[in-house]
Motif scaffolding. Structure first.
Motif, PDB file in Angstrom:
ATOM      1  N   PHE A 128      64.681  29.522  50.669  1.00  0.00           N
ATOM      2  CA  PHE A 128      64.497  30.078  49.334  1.00  0.00           C
ATOM      3  C   PHE A 128      64.960  29.087  48.265  1.00  0.00           C
ATOM      4  O   PHE A 128      65.768  28.195  48.535  1.00  0.00           O
ATOM      5  N   THR A 277      57.182  22.780  37.357  1.00  0.00           N
ATOM      6  CA  THR A 277      57.220  24.231  37.348  1.00  0.00           C
ATOM      7  C   THR A 277      57.052  24.719  35.917  1.00  0.00           C
ATOM      8  O   THR A 277      57.142  23.942  34.968  1.00  0.00           O
ATOM      9  N   TRP A 297      55.635  26.062  41.415  1.00  0.00           N
ATOM     10  CA  TRP A 297      55.902  27.496  41.371  1.00  0.00           C
ATOM     11  C   TRP A 297      56.110  27.907  39.920  1.00  0.00           C
ATOM     12  O   TRP A 297      56.247  27.053  39.047  1.00  0.00           O
ATOM     13  N   ASN A 339      55.135  33.558  47.482  1.00  0.00           N
ATOM     14  CA  ASN A 339      55.915  32.354  47.789  1.00  0.00           C
ATOM     15  C   ASN A 339      55.736  31.237  46.761  1.00  0.00           C
ATOM     16  O   ASN A 339      56.177  30.108  46.984  1.00  0.00           O
ATOM     17  N   LYS A 340      55.086  31.565  45.644  1.00  0.00           N
ATOM     18  CA  LYS A 340      55.037  30.630  44.509  1.00  0.00           C
ATOM     19  C   LYS A 340      55.670  31.242  43.261  1.00  0.00           C
ATOM     20  O   LYS A 340      55.463  30.762  42.142  1.00  0.00           O
ATOM     21  N   VAL A 342      59.325  32.460  41.560  1.00  0.00           N
ATOM     22  CA  VAL A 342      60.787  32.500  41.511  1.00  0.00           C
ATOM     23  C   VAL A 342      61.168  33.454  40.380  1.00  0.00           C
ATOM     24  O   VAL A 342      60.744  33.263  39.239  1.00  0.00           O
ATOM     25  N   LYS A 416      59.574  33.385  46.514  1.00  0.00           N
ATOM     26  CA  LYS A 416      60.097  32.036  46.745  1.00  0.00           C
ATOM     27  C   LYS A 416      61.596  31.937  46.476  1.00  0.00           C
ATOM     28  O   LYS A 416      62.288  31.120  47.075  1.00  0.00           O
TER      29      LYS A 416
END
Length: 442
Positions: A128, A277, A297, A339-340, A342, A416
């Protein structure tokens, strides 16, 4: 007159000889080191691997000789007996340079710490992202490197003409230290790029369009990209976070539409492996973002629902678990895989200063925000709460129980990771929100 001079000269020689003999034989004479070059003035230095820390322009009393010994030590090991020393490290790390001048059993010392930023490093493995996002007032000492996998520093403020103010990171080598300590710990460090922010909460300064006016201008945007790419290389940074929660003035829709081209151009201009990001909103503005597929992400600003501020607003938790879940859903619906994504959590609270006759918030000027560490100073038990009445008319915030619930949701639903705004607002030790998050997302 000549006879007097002839008599005085031998007398001076005799006196100096006696003084020298007295110094060299005196057991209580303490040797001294004179730092003419001020090389020990700062208790620490920060350099890059391959650079050197030079210690010269030093003088000693008595002068080095048969009885006066000079010793240079690096981490306790003697490396030189010369009067000057050049330290050229071959690896990153923190080193202690010690100079000793010994005479008749007594020793004078000078100490210097050298923090060396490694040329290469291996990021520590983690399933993570646990990111501490530092405000422009953050420093390396605000980070417990054990608890984080990434650090972002909001150290690049875009100016209306297209230039960038890097002063907060450059001052006292602040960003150099963050990068060095991060890389030694295996933690990538990102540069947060924004316009003018309003304060603790990290949102835009009202009616400011510094950033938006630059990225909507193709020529200025290209110049900005090159400025940032050069700075990333010079400072050995690992990438850039485009902090777009600060767009609050001018043609906001056009500014948000320019985020996609901007991050795409950044990704293309940076060397392979550098991260790009974007910190994005969950309010009505999210509809105006264009293609963000090039980012590694998105950091979702999934706190501050806006429902508990303004005239007559009911008091309450502005950064609930449900609000974070709804923010995550917005970006899932926009096509981003879990998973992209946060998800953000706040290390600050909403403080009410004045209430109306019904016990609600009085006006737009009757509330503000307080860092979590300052909440803890006023109420040490707040770490296990979401509200404290010990400050003004009350403060709502995220304590350890709430961030624990959020971290469990992130883990159980395959996101993520999490980021904390701002890492320099956090508590310390067992009072750290980042520590509580990292204990789950590991």
């Amino acid at each position: 007159m000549k006879k007097i001079i002839y008599l005085i000269f031998p007398l001076l020689v005799f006196m100096l000889g006696c003084k020298k003999d007295k110094v060299e034989s005196a057991g209580d004479f303490h040797p001294r080191i004179f730092d003419g070059g001020l090389v020990f003035q700062s208790p620490s230095r920060i350099i890059k691997e391959g650079e050197s820390a030079v210690y010269n322009r030093l003088q000693y009393s008595p002068a080095p000789g048969a009885k006066m010994k000079v010793s240079w030590k690096v981490d306790g090991k003697e490396v030189s007996t010369d009067t000057a020393f050049t330290f050229t490290p071959t690896a990153g790390g923190e080193y202690v340079i010690k100079l000793e001048a010994t005479f008749n059993g007594q020793t004078a010392t000078r100490l210097s710490k050298v923090l060396v930023s490694p040329t290469t490093y291996t990021p520590k493995p983690s399933p993570f992202v646990n990111m501490s996002y530092l405000s422009d007032g953050g420093v390396a000492a605000n980070v417990n490197w054990v608890n984080v996998t990434h650090v972002a520093f909001n150290g690049a403020r875009v100016l209306p003409e297209g230039g960038v103010d890097f002063s907060k990171g450059n001052q006292n080598q602040n960003l150099d230290e963050i990068v060095a300590r991060g890389h030694i710990a295996g933690v990538p460090v990102l540069l947060g790029v924004s316009g003018r922010l309003s304060g603790v909460d990290g949102w835009s300064l009202y009616a400011s369009s510094d950033f938006g006016s630059v990225i909507t201008d193709v020529a200025k945007r290209a110049q900005l990209v090159q400025t940032l790419v050069t700075y990333v290389a010079d400072r050995r940074l690992d990438g850039i976070d485009v902090m777009m929660t600060d767009l609050g003035g001018g043609d906001v829709s056009a500014s948000l539409a320019a985020v996609g081209p901007f991050v795409s151009e950044l990704k293309a201009a940076l060397p392979a492996g550098k991260l790009v990001t974007a910190t994005v909103t969950v309010n009505y503005l999210h509809w105006d973002y264009t293609d963000l597929s090039k980012v590694d992400w998105v950091n979702v600003h999934a706190f501050e629902d806006g429902n508990h501020v303004g005239p007559g607003a009911t008091l309450g938790q502005q950064s609930s678990l449900n609000w974070m879940i709804s923010g995550a859903g917005i970006w899932r619906n926009k096509g981003f895989a879990a998973n992209k994504i946060v998800l953000g959590m706040p290390a600050f609270g909403l403080r009410y200063l004045e209430l109306d006759g019904n016990g609600n918030n009085l006006s737009w000027g009757s509330y503000n925000y307080l860092p979590f560490k300052d909440i803890l100073k006023a109420d040490p038990t707040a770490v296990q709460k979401e509200f404290t009445g010990a400050i003004a008319k009350g403060v709502y915030f995220n304590g350890i129980p709430l961030v624990t619930q959020k971290a469990n949701y992130i883990k159980q639903n395959g996101f993520k990771g999490a980021y904390l705004w701002a890492g320099d607002y956090d508590g310390e030790g067992d009072n750290s929100l980042m520590k509580a998050i990292s204990q789950i997302l590991k």
